[in-house]
Design an enzyme around this catalytic site. Structure first.
Site, mmCIF file in Angstrom:
data_model
loop_
_atom_site.group_PDB
_atom_site.id
_atom_site.type_symbol
_atom_site.label_atom_id
_atom_site.label_comp_id
_atom_site.label_asym_id
_atom_site.label_seq_id
_atom_site.Cartn_x
_atom_site.Cartn_y
_atom_site.Cartn_z
ATOM 1 C CG HIS A 204 50.504 43.313 -65.211
ATOM 2 N ND1 HIS A 204 50.708 44.665 -65.447
ATOM 3 C CD2 HIS A 204 50.698 42.701 -66.399
ATOM 4 C CE1 HIS A 204 50.997 44.849 -66.716
ATOM 5 N NE2 HIS A 204 51.011 43.686 -67.333
ATOM 6 C CG HIS A 262 55.425 44.417 -66.956
ATOM 7 N ND1 HIS A 262 55.332 43.048 -66.799
ATOM 8 C CD2 HIS A 262 54.488 44.738 -67.878
ATOM 9 C CE1 HIS A 262 54.388 42.571 -67.592
ATOM 10 N NE2 HIS A 262 53.855 43.585 -68.263
ATOM 11 N NE ARG A 272 54.160 52.909 -72.580
ATOM 12 C CZ ARG A 272 55.406 52.485 -72.816
ATOM 13 N NH1 ARG A 272 56.391 53.346 -72.955
ATOM 14 N NH2 ARG A 272 55.661 51.197 -72.919
HETATM 15 C C1 LIG Z 1 42.963 42.170 -64.344
HETATM 16 C C2 LIG Z 1 43.133 41.424 -65.395
HETATM 17 C C3 LIG Z 1 43.419 41.966 -66.778
HETATM 18 C C4 LIG Z 1 44.062 40.785 -67.453
HETATM 19 C C5 LIG Z 1 43.179 39.694 -66.933
HETATM 20 C C6 LIG Z 1 43.210 39.935 -65.432
HETATM 21 O O1 LIG Z 1 42.146 39.339 -64.718
HETATM 22 C C7 LIG Z 1 44.573 39.458 -64.907
HETATM 23 C C8 LIG Z 1 45.631 39.414 -66.031
HETATM 24 C C9 LIG Z 1 45.534 40.638 -66.950
HETATM 25 C C10 LIG Z 1 46.392 40.519 -68.206
HETATM 26 C C11 LIG Z 1 47.790 41.136 -68.087
HETATM 27 C C12 LIG Z 1 48.547 40.923 -69.399
HETATM 28 C C13 LIG Z 1 47.694 41.256 -70.631
HETATM 29 O O2 LIG Z 1 47.567 42.655 -70.769
HETATM 30 C C14 LIG Z 1 46.280 40.633 -70.521
HETATM 31 C C15 LIG Z 1 45.504 40.774 -71.832
HETATM 32 C C16 LIG Z 1 46.393 39.212 -70.073
HETATM 33 O O3 LIG Z 1 46.417 38.215 -70.766
HETATM 34 O O4 LIG Z 1 46.450 39.150 -68.706
HETATM 35 C C17 LIG Z 1 45.609 41.226 -69.284
HETATM 36 C C18 LIG Z 1 44.168 40.808 -68.990
HETATM 37 C C19 LIG Z 1 43.153 41.746 -69.653
HETATM 38 O O5 LIG Z 1 43.380 42.966 -69.733
HETATM 39 O O6 LIG Z 1 42.114 41.239 -70.076
HETATM 40 O O1 LIG Z 2 51.597 49.506 -72.504
HETATM 41 C C1 LIG Z 2 52.674 49.026 -72.162
HETATM 42 O O2 LIG Z 2 53.744 49.517 -72.443
HETATM 43 C C2 LIG Z 2 52.691 47.724 -71.387
HETATM 44 C C3 LIG Z 2 51.288 47.260 -71.024
HETATM 45 C C4 LIG Z 2 51.253 45.915 -70.417
HETATM 46 O O3 LIG Z 2 52.099 45.533 -69.655
HETATM 47 C C5 LIG Z 2 50.142 45.017 -70.769
HETATM 48 O O4 LIG Z 2 49.251 45.447 -71.541
HETATM 49 O O5 LIG Z 2 50.147 43.865 -70.287
HETATM 50 FE FE LIG Z 3 51.958 43.427 -69.204
#
Ligand SMILES: C=C1C[C@]23C[C@@]1(O)CC[C@H]2[C@@]12CC[C@H](O)[C@@](C)(C(=O)O1)[C@H]2[C@@H]3C(=O)O
Ligand SMILES: O=C(O)CCC(=O)C(=O)O
Ligand SMILES: [Fe+2]
Length: 339
Positions: A204, A262, A272
């Site tokens: 993502h 990543h 981890r």
């Molecule tokens: C699948 C998902 C988890 C996420 C919200 C989403 O619909 C798409 C973006 C995902 C992400 C990736 C980065 C961060 O970890 C996060 C908190 C964010 O802002 O976007 C997560 C979202 C999540 O886990 O709620």
């Molecule tokens: O746990 C990690 O090292 C990265 C996780 C990550 O990419 C995320 O939470 O968006």
């Molecule tokens: Fe991330």
């Protein structure tokens, strides 16, 4: 440093596996913020990889980091039933294997915290009622320190790119309405008898401006290079901080920087534990290219949207979707503007 050794998550249903890769990211850009060439190193790293590592940063004490890590470990050691009291994530709270609202899963359990006091006051779960006071205080202290480091980096980027004013980016995450968040992830070491090469957190990009990952000394983080297909694994370094360019910074630099794809693979030997700060703008902030950066006649590559609109749209997507693609201008739109 305390590291969990027992796998806590027991069900393997639906968790994907992935071919192991052998490429180590040997050319990882390494930046000491006090060096005279730091600014240019950061900017070239953001253009080439959307990723770099900050070493020897003095503003975050390793004592604080270690204390926070061991409080996180204590939390993840609780029984499943106790942890579930802080879930399901909506989006804040405790989550186990399920990531986001659209069916994504990974070999991970986590705590997702909101760092905006206004949102916390409207969403009781965002404040984790009942969670250890120690953990709450340490998260607050760490977020404040990591935010300062992130602002320093954003101001160095602004200086190097001649963005004016120099706090054009940093003020967005300093803002009391900044929609930033913080995440503690735990990837248990999978059982040797079970499947190998489990995906902990699928591929993502992060939607925010910039994110800062710090982990214990366990491998797992991988980034995808510019070609869009080569994955390299990032050697762990528990004393350093790994910066990821997010989608919003890609837009604000009109594509000069690229958000980095990543993912995290579960390590077969060790668990981890990572902590990630996601620096996001206020909800009502328009995410558009910074005017001082744009060349004469340069057009934005993206349609106009606010962070609130982007976030809403992101939460309708699957983890691996190209979220920013939905906001890219089509070739036809450029023709209309005579390009
Ligand atoms: C699948 C998902 C988890 C996420 C919200 C989403 O619909 C798409 C973006 C995902 C992400 C990736 C980065 C961060 O970890 C996060 C908190 C964010 O802002 O976007 C997560 C979202 C999540 O886990 O709620
Ligand atoms: O746990 C990690 O090292 C990265 C996780 C990550 O990419 C995320 O939470 O968006
Ligand atoms: Fe991330």
């Amino acid at each position: 440093m305390v590291v969990l050794s027992q796998p806590i998550i027991d069900s393997l249903d639906q968790i994907k596996t992935c071919k192991p890769i052998s490429n180590i990211f040997a050319e990882i850009p390494v930046v000491d913020l006090s060096d005279s060439n730091a600014r240019s190193l950061i900017v070239s790293a953001c253009k080439e990889f959307g990723f770099f590592k900050v070493i020897k940063y003095q503003g975050i004490s390793m004592e604080l980091v270690n204390k926070l890590e061991s409080e996180a470990v204590n939390f993840f050691k609780l029984t499943q039933q106790e942890k579930e009291k802080y879930g399901p994530p909506n989006p804040f709270g405790y989550g186990n294997k399920k990531i986001g609202p659209n069916g994504d899963v990974g070999w991970v359990e986590y705590l997702l915290f909101c760092t905006n006091p206004q949102i916390i006051s409207q969403n009781s779960n965002a404040n984790f009622p009942g969670i250890s006071e120690n953990l709450r205080v340490l998260v607050k202290e760490y977020v404040s320190a990591v935010r300062n480091m992130t602002c320093e980096v954003l101001e160095m980027i602004a200086d190097e790119l001649q963005i004016w004013p120099r706090d054009a980016l940093s003020k967005l995450i300093r803002d009391e309405k900044s929609d930033s968040c913080f995440r503690l992830n735990h990837y248990p070491a999978p059982s040797p008898a079970g499947p190998h090469n489990l995906i902990g957190f699928g591929e993502h990009t992060d939607p925010q401006i910039i994110s800062v990952v710090r982990s214990n000394n366990t491998s797992g983080l991988q980034i995808c290079l510019k070609d869009g297909t080569t994955w390299v694994s990032v050697p762990p370094d528990h004393t350093s901080f790994f910066f990821n360019v997010g989608d919003s910074l890609q837009v604000m630099t009109n594509g000069r920087f690229k958000s980095v794809k990543h993912r995290v693979m579960a390590d077969s030997m060790k668990s981890r534990v990572s902590m990630i700060y996601f620096g996001g703008p206020p909800l009502n902030k328009k995410i558009t290219p910074l005017s001082s950066l744009m060349e004469k006649d340069e057009e934005s590559l993206f349609k106009e949207f606010t962070w609130c609109e982007y976030k809403k749209s992101a939460y309708k997507t699957r983890l691996g979707d190209n979220r920013l693609g939905l906001f890219e201008k089509s070739a036809a739109q450029f023709l209309v503007h005579g390009i």
